[in-house]
Design an enzyme around this catalytic site. Structure first.
Site, PDB file in Angstrom:
ATOM      1  N   LYS A 118       0.824  -1.212   0.000  1.00  0.00           N
ATOM      2  CA  LYS A 118       0.000   0.000   0.000  1.00  0.00           C
ATOM      3  C   LYS A 118       0.859   1.263   0.000  1.00  0.00           C
ATOM      4  O   LYS A 118       0.555   2.226  -0.699  1.00  0.00           O
ATOM      5  CB  LYS A 118      -0.936   0.023   1.212  1.00  0.00           C
ATOM      6  N   LYS A 201      -8.915 -11.446  -7.362  1.00  0.00           N
ATOM      7  CA  LYS A 201      -9.986 -11.499  -6.377  1.00  0.00           C
ATOM      8  C   LYS A 201     -10.965 -10.352  -6.616  1.00  0.00           C
ATOM      9  O   LYS A 201     -10.559  -9.262  -7.009  1.00  0.00           O
ATOM     10  CB  LYS A 201      -9.329 -11.338  -4.996  1.00  0.00           C
ATOM     11  N   LYS A 204     -12.747  -4.133  -4.069  1.00  0.00           N
ATOM     12  CA  LYS A 204     -12.961  -2.724  -4.379  1.00  0.00           C
ATOM     13  C   LYS A 204     -11.738  -2.126  -5.079  1.00  0.00           C
ATOM     14  O   LYS A 204     -11.852  -1.344  -6.002  1.00  0.00           O
ATOM     15  CB  LYS A 204     -13.188  -1.981  -3.070  1.00  0.00           C
TER      16      LYS A 204
END
Ligand code: TRP
Length: 339
Positions: A118, A201, A204
């Protein structure tokens, strides 16, 4: 004798960042939470403190938190059977989080792969210290409740390892107060992938709008997405995640929503084309999301009921959390405040 005492304790959390939950959230996690109400002493929380590790618009954040609670209730969490609460309503999370921050090595936290991914994406200047200590707060969530098991997706495995390490470290330094939890990695069968890109997967962050079924979307729009899901150039309906990830995904969704076995579905659709499967599955999805949306709407339209559910949940959660925190303070040698 109260049977509840015998049950293993579980705790899990979901962030209120997405607005509508998607099918992957439900089939991959929330459905499991609903099932574990019957077998476990279950604590479930909306992880709002985790959500602010990245910027949130205040009004949207508040309404997404309500929305997350409404959807959890609509999915079948029953406040009589589990403890459902909002993380920030229980201040002990932040308090134990601080103590555990002071037990975590800087290098140890730096090795968390989710943080590395991230922060690499956001750039170091835009990455908060909160994001860095996110896994430590998660450890506090888990340890406050003396959880035996933590149902999470595979992406949280490393955070669970850190939680176990911190529990053992505290216990050996200051005396045994924390239960060392086991990860309960949710079954791969419920791994729902992107409808347009069936190797990633459904999520969002990774999915395009057409690849994701938002549970609160217009049912018609969801039906359309199912019908235009990417499959393959073959025509055989067979579960084979490696060679036929798109078709396998549709079968997984079908099986999970209806309780029909995959072999039975394969048989039922033998000799029929993808079109037939998609049309039927679209209907299954519509039949599932329509009442789900109505139930969610019902909770949103009655904020007093929702608030009182959360007030009770926070009270139940706090009773457990406060006791654990008091022990941790005491063992670490904090001077007790006299009232
Ligand atoms: N990090 C988890 C996720 O993104 C959410 C979470 C926060 C959580 N605290 C938790 C999960 C405690 C399990 C236990 O999926």
């Amino acid at each position: 004798m109260d049977m509840a005492i015998e049950r293993p304790r579980v705790l899990s959390g979901i962030q209120p960042t997405s607005g509508s939950f998607h099918l992957g959230n439900y089939l991959g996690a929330v459905r499991q939470w609903v099932a574990q109400q019957e077998t476990h002493d279950a604590f479930y929380m909306v992880a709002d403190l985790h959500a602010v590790t990245v910027p949130q618009d205040p009004a949207e954040f508040r309404s997404n938190t309500r929305l997350a609670v409404a959807q959890l209730l609509a999915a079948g969490l029953d406040p009589e059977r589990c403890t459902l609460f909002v993380q920030s309503h229980v201040p002990e999370h932040a308090q134990l989080g601080w103590l555990l921050n002071c037990l975590t090595g800087f290098g140890e936290a730096s090795r968390m792969t989710q943080f590395k991914d991230k922060s690499a994406k956001q750039g170091v200047e835009r990455t908060t210290v909160g994001l860095f200590t996110y896994p430590v707060l998660m450890a506090a969530d888990i340890l406050l409740y003396q959880s035996d098991q933590v149902p999470v997706g595979g992406d949280q495995r490393q955070h669970l390892e850190l939680t176990r390490d911190l529990a053992e470290r505290f216990n050996s330094r200051y005396g045994e107060i924390f239960t060392v939890p086991e990860a309960f990695i949710l079954k791969e069968t419920a791994r729902i992938v992107d409808l347009q890109d069936p190797v990633v997967k459904m999520s969002k962050s990774a999915s395009t709008p057409k690849g994701i079924i938002d549970l609160l979307d217009e049912p018609k729009a969801s039906a359309k997405k199912i019908k235009s899901a990417v499959t393959d150039t073959d025509t055989v309906i067979r579960f084979d995640e490696e060679h036929k990830p798109g078709v396998s995904n549709l079968l997984t969704i079908y099986a999970s929503l209806t309780g029909t076995g995959i072999p039975e579905l394969e048989q039922r659709y033998e000799g029929k084309g993808y079109g037939a499967l998609k049309t039927d599955l679209a209907e299954v999805v519509v039949e599932w999301v329509t009442p789900f949306r109505e139930r969610t709407r019902g909770y949103l339209d009655d904020p007093e009921t929702l608030d009182s559910i959360l007030a009770k949940g926070a009270e139940k959660a706090r009773a457990v959390a406060a006791e654990t925190l008091a022990q941790a303070y005491d063992r670490m040698g904090f001077l007790a405040a006299k009232h």
